[in-house]
Design a protein around this motif. Structure first.
Motif, PDB file in Angstrom:
ATOM      1  N   ASP B 251       0.882  -1.163   0.000  1.00 18.53           N
ATOM      2  CA  ASP B 251       0.000   0.000   0.000  1.00 18.53           C
ATOM      3  C   ASP B 251       0.920   1.211   0.000  1.00 18.53           C
ATOM      4  N   ALA B 252       1.050   1.825  -1.154  1.00 14.06           N
ATOM      5  CA  ALA B 252       2.009   2.909  -1.317  1.00 14.06           C
ATOM      6  C   ALA B 252       1.432   4.264  -0.922  1.00 14.06           C
ATOM      7  N   ALA B 253       0.108   4.324  -0.784  1.00 13.00           N
ATOM      8  CA  ALA B 253      -0.528   5.635  -0.565  1.00 13.00           C
ATOM      9  C   ALA B 253       0.046   6.423   0.616  1.00 13.00           C
ATOM     10  N   PRO B 254       0.197   5.783   1.813  1.00 18.00           N
ATOM     11  CA  PRO B 254       0.712   6.585   2.937  1.00 18.00           C
ATOM     12  C   PRO B 254       2.124   7.117   2.672  1.00 18.00           C
ATOM     13  N   ALA B 255       2.920   6.377   1.927  1.00 16.60           N
ATOM     14  CA  ALA B 255       4.271   6.855   1.605  1.00 16.60           C
ATOM     15  C   ALA B 255       4.200   8.017   0.636  1.00 16.60           C
ATOM     16  N   LYS B 256       3.311   7.882  -0.329  1.00 19.85           N
ATOM     17  CA  LYS B 256       3.197   8.944  -1.344  1.00 19.85           C
ATOM     18  C   LYS B 256       2.677  10.243  -0.754  1.00 19.85           C
ATOM     19  N   ALA B 257       1.989  10.107   0.390  1.00 21.57           N
ATOM     20  CA  ALA B 257       1.457  11.308   1.039  1.00 21.57           C
ATOM     21  C   ALA B 257       2.543  12.121   1.738  1.00 21.57           C
TER      22      ALA B 257
END
Ligand code: FES
Ligand code: FES
Lengths: 153, 729
Positions: B251-257
């Motif tokens: 789940d890359a979303a939290p990193a991309k944030a």
């Protein structure tokens, strides 16, 4: 948010994450790469800089905490102790890979500024936090003693 | 893979010369080594007056002499050593010498001990370069002399060269190298040159100052971590918690944030977070949510693996060395002694963690790294990027230590960076940074080993039999070097130092069990000797004790066929005052060992501390590395080797629980600190033998010397490393 402080005598204002360790702010935003990353956990001393003249581990010092203060890196050291230490380091040929040596020198200069004639025990306590994987410790010790002698004369 | 490297198209000499011409105005000497014999170019090359007399030396019109180092400078002083050899034959002034890293080009810069491969390791740099660089220096000198002779219309025989000045006494003419470089560059490169009589050496054997001392005291020395390129991004990689696991989902979303994170990329080794700066990348990695698939991963712990090794050691392994009839001699011995030793996994933990910069741009791949294995890295980088090896250009920077870690046959950190770069916009440079945690947990350790030894003494106390069994993983197995370096199922690096035990014992057997474990392993400064020197030198001490003999005397008597071992042993013992009385609570121990054709003996003087730990006060070290090129660098390498080796035996261990590495940084992977460093005295045996390396050979004897001193002080033998784990200390 910009953080403002004095870096090697010049005012700087860096637009960085306030949590960012001073190490990375200095290396990547101020472009001074003499200060090294070795552990990121205040374990090795490779990142040692002077904050208001005191040695600190820049990897574990949030940049926001130095707001308004004076930071000196290997690129900016000067004075009697610094000159004596760098000269002794070269004459005795302390460095091997050299990667730890900015930190070693920053710690040694801070030691000599406070204790111009350190004993072996003084050296142990001031330098214990600076790891050298090449184990140049024998020469670090003799270079500190040699620098102390130069400073006397 | 080695075959492919051999087939690499040879980059043209022209390209090399163009590169050097652009770099400086002035002479390069160019020859290529084929089967060890140099083939000189038919004519020298003139470009803006630079004398490029060969691939190793360039003389500029500004009177600088630039030596191109084909070896990585990682602290061992190789830049200084190689330049000394060239400068000696050239009769240059040391002050005019500069050193530059050679490009990655195996056709010119292969390590003559590695076949067609350019790389640094096995303490081979000086040994393989000595003749090559003497010839390179002598060739350039001959061309300068020839140019002067032509210019002054005098006989060559009357010309002398000293400290960078070419003179002719009779005519009173003289010129600097810089003055002559342009004229020399137009001359044919001589095929045969006369080398100096070593009796006339003025630089070799003196301690010329290190060329890198200044830049390493003012912060200007450049390491891969310091490379900054326009538009460069930084990547850190989340790797699995157990070796061999793979990404199941991300789940890359939290990193991309995270502010500054640009990209999250799945790569074969894990998940890379790419950001505009290191801190953002590290924060992004922390925010990542990765699920791992453990199928096929190594999930055993080190305790479990060690019990399996112990069980294996009950049975004979692959024979390595066998002389006489060891079983029979043991059965008939008046007394037998037996011991078992345990060695942990060790991380290299170089001060500069793994890092490199990669830029992929169409048919070009550029790499900036403290590169230790250029040809292998070119091949692996080419495979990973879909290019040809000669499209991979490596800028070799200085390395903040390696101890073997940067030379690995799969080029792990370089390939990882290439996979990241492939996912970015064409031409975007990316710096890959491993953190210290990544380094300690990232594998490629000195393997774990278990050794058993049995010796038999006759009634006079003479050793009649020696049986040595080793159990552990192979470093070379499964790598491209396997076909050349693994013989009859035996990886020579697992048994070196044991198979060639120098002691004169009539019945002797060494065998090996090679184990399969999913923990990646690698050579660690001094390789096999890091464990074999320990077990053999502690055990020979035990045998001496059982025979009632003095440890030095006992060894000496068994070294009649190994005069160089014997000489260093005697020198170290004499300088340490072996046999003289020490104050209460202090004791001495000795060890002697050869590695990489260099002979080292050390006497350690220790004090047992009230808490039962050991303090090493002083180490007297004798070394025979053939002709000493730079005695001060040799001393430094012995000092450093002793400190590195001592940290390893006192504290070093990587342990695993259910496949997970338990250590992470210097607080739990302890290394030597300044207050633990002994005083070191180094004595170099004067020698006219060919020079051999000093980067590794200082390491092996320190562990057993200290262990033997502990025995002398306490009667206890440390047979399980590190010392902090052993119950007896
Ligand atoms: S990097 Fe800061 S103490 Fe190691
Ligand atoms: S000189 Fe290499 S780590 Fe200190």
């Amino acid at each position: 948010m910009a953080v403002s402080f004095v870096l090697n005598g010049e005012p700087v204002s860096l637009d960085v994450d306030p949590e960012m360790p001073l190490l990375w702010a200095v290396r990547e935003f101020a472009g001074l790469t003499g200060t090294k990353f070795g552990c990121g956990a205040a374990q090795c001393g490779a990142c040692t800089v002077h904050l208001e003249g005191q040695p600190v581990r820049s990897c574990s010092t949030p940049v926001s905490s130095v707001e308004g203060q004076s930071v000196t890196t290997i690129e900016g050291i000067s004075g009697k102790a610094a000159a004596a230490v760098q000269a002794a380091w070269q004459r005795i040929e302390v460095p091997q890979c050299g990667y730890c040596q900015s930190g070693q020198i920053m710690s040694a200069v801070a030691l000599l500024e406070q204790t111009p004639k350190p004993t072996d025990d003084d050296i142990n306590s001031a330098m214990s936090g600076n790891i050298c994987r090449c184990a140049t410790y024998v020469r670090i010790r003799s270079a500190i003693h040699a620098a102390a002698t130069t400073m006397e004369g | 893979m080695l075959k492919n490297f051999a087939k690499d198209p040879r980059p043209s000499r022209r390209r090399f010369l163009q590169g050097s011409a652009a770099a400086a105005a002035g002479l390069t000497v160019g020859f290529r080594w084929n089967g060890g014999m140099p083939k000189f170019a038919s004519a020298a090359y003139a470009a803006d007056g630079t004398l490029a007399a060969n691939a190793f030396v360039r003389i500029g019109t500004d009177n600088t002499v630039t030596v191109l180092s084909k070896h990585l400078e990682m602290g061992q002083g190789v830049y200084t050593g190689l330049a000394t050899i060239v400068a000696e034959e050239l009769d240059a002034d040391w002050a005019q010498i500069r050193v530059e890293s050679a490009p990655a080009d195996a056709s010119l810069y292969n390590n003559l001990q590695f076949g067609p491969v350019q790389g640094t390791g096995g303490s081979s740099s000086i040994a393989n370069s000595y003749d090559q660089l003497r010839k390179a220096g002598a060739t350039a000198r001959a061309m300068l002399v020839e140019a002067a002779a032509k210019d002054w219309v005098v006989d060559r025989a009357g010309i002398t060269v000293e400290k960078g000045v070419v003179s002719h006494a009779t005519s009173g003419r003289s010129a600097t190298f810089g003055d002559l470089a342009g004229k020399a560059a137009g001359l044919p490169v001589p095929v045969d040159v006369t080398l100096k009589d070593p009796g006339r050496f003025t630089l070799i054997g003196t301690s010329v100052p290190r060329v890198d001392a200044k830049s390493k005291t003012d912060g200007t020395a450049q390491f891969a971590l310091d490379v900054r390129l326009p538009g460069m991004l930084t990547a850190v990689v989340a790797r699995p918690p157990v070796f061999g696991a793979r990404v199941k989902s991300v789940d890359a979303a939290p990193a991309k944030a995270v502010k500054g994170v640009v990209e999250v990329v799945q790569v074969p080794s894990g998940v890379a977070v790419v950001a505009t700066n290191f801190w953002a990348a590290a924060k992004g990695r922390e925010a990542l949510n990765v699920q791992w698939d453990d199928a096929g991963a190594e999930t055993r712990g080190t305790a479990e693996i060690m019990s399996e090794y112990k069980a294996l050691a009950e049975k004979p392994g692959m024979p390595v060395r066998s002389q006489g009839d060891t079983a029979k001699a043991l059965a008939g011995a008046a007394k037998t002694i037996t011991a078992a030793f345990e060695f942990p996994y060790l991380a290299h933990a170089p001060m500069e963690p793994l890092d490199c910069v990669v830029r992929l741009d169409g048919d070009r791949c550029e790499i900036w790294a403290g590169d230790q294995f250029q040809t292998i890295d070119q091949g692996n980088a080419a495979a990973a990027s879909g290019l040809k090896p000669d499209q991979v250009r490596i800028h070799t920077l200085m390395a903040g230590g390696s101890f073997g870690r940067r030379a690995n046959t799969v080029s792990d950190y370089i390939v990882e960076a290439i996979h990241v770069a492939k996912a970015l916009d064409r031409g975007t440079p990316v710096k890959l940074v491993w953190t210290r945690e990544d380094d300690i947990r990232g594998g490629r350790y000195r393997p774990m080993y278990y050794h058993t030894l049995t010796a038999g003494l006759d009634v006079q106390g003479r050793p009649v039999a020696w049986q040595h069994r080793i159990v552990g993983q192979s470093i070379i197995g499964g790598t491209p070097f396997e076909s050349v370096m693994v013989k009859d199922g035996v990886d020579g690096t697992s048994v070196e130092g044991a198979a060639n035990l120098p002691y004169d014992i009539p019945n002797l057997a060494v065998d090996l069990h090679t184990t399969k474990v999913g923990v990646p392993v690698l050579w660690w400064r001094a390789v096999g000797s890091t464990h074999t020197a320990y077990s053999t030198e502690v055990f020979i001490d035990e045998v001496a004790h059982a025979a009632g003999k003095d440890p030095v005397e006992f060894r000496r008597a068994l070294l009649s066929h190994h005069p160089r071992h014997k000489a260093v042993l005697e020198l170290a013992a004499e300088k340490a005052g072996w046999g003289t009385k020490l104050p209460e609570g202090k004791a001495r121990g000795v060890a002697v060992h050869e590695s990489f054709s260099t002979f080292v003996a050390q006497v350690a003087e220790i004090t047992m501390q009230p808490d039962g730990s050991v303090k090493v006060d002083r180490v007297v070290c004798a070394v025979d590395c053939g002709r000493a090129i730079n005695p001060d660098v040799i001393r430094a390498q012995m000092e450093g080797g002793i400190g590195f080796g001592l940290g390893g035996v006192l504290y070093g261990e990587v342990t695993l629980d259910k496949g997970e590495v338990l250590q992470s940084n210097f607080h739990d992977y302890r290394v030597l600190r300044i207050e633990e460093m002994p005083k070191v005295e180094v004595h170099i045996v004067p020698s006219t033998e060919a020079p051999t390396g000093v980067g590794e050979p200082g390491v092996p004897p320190i562990g057993p010397a200290v262990a033997n001193a502990v025995f002398a002080a306490t009667g206890r033998r440390v047979r399980s490393l590190p010392f902090t784990r052993d119950q007896s200390v």
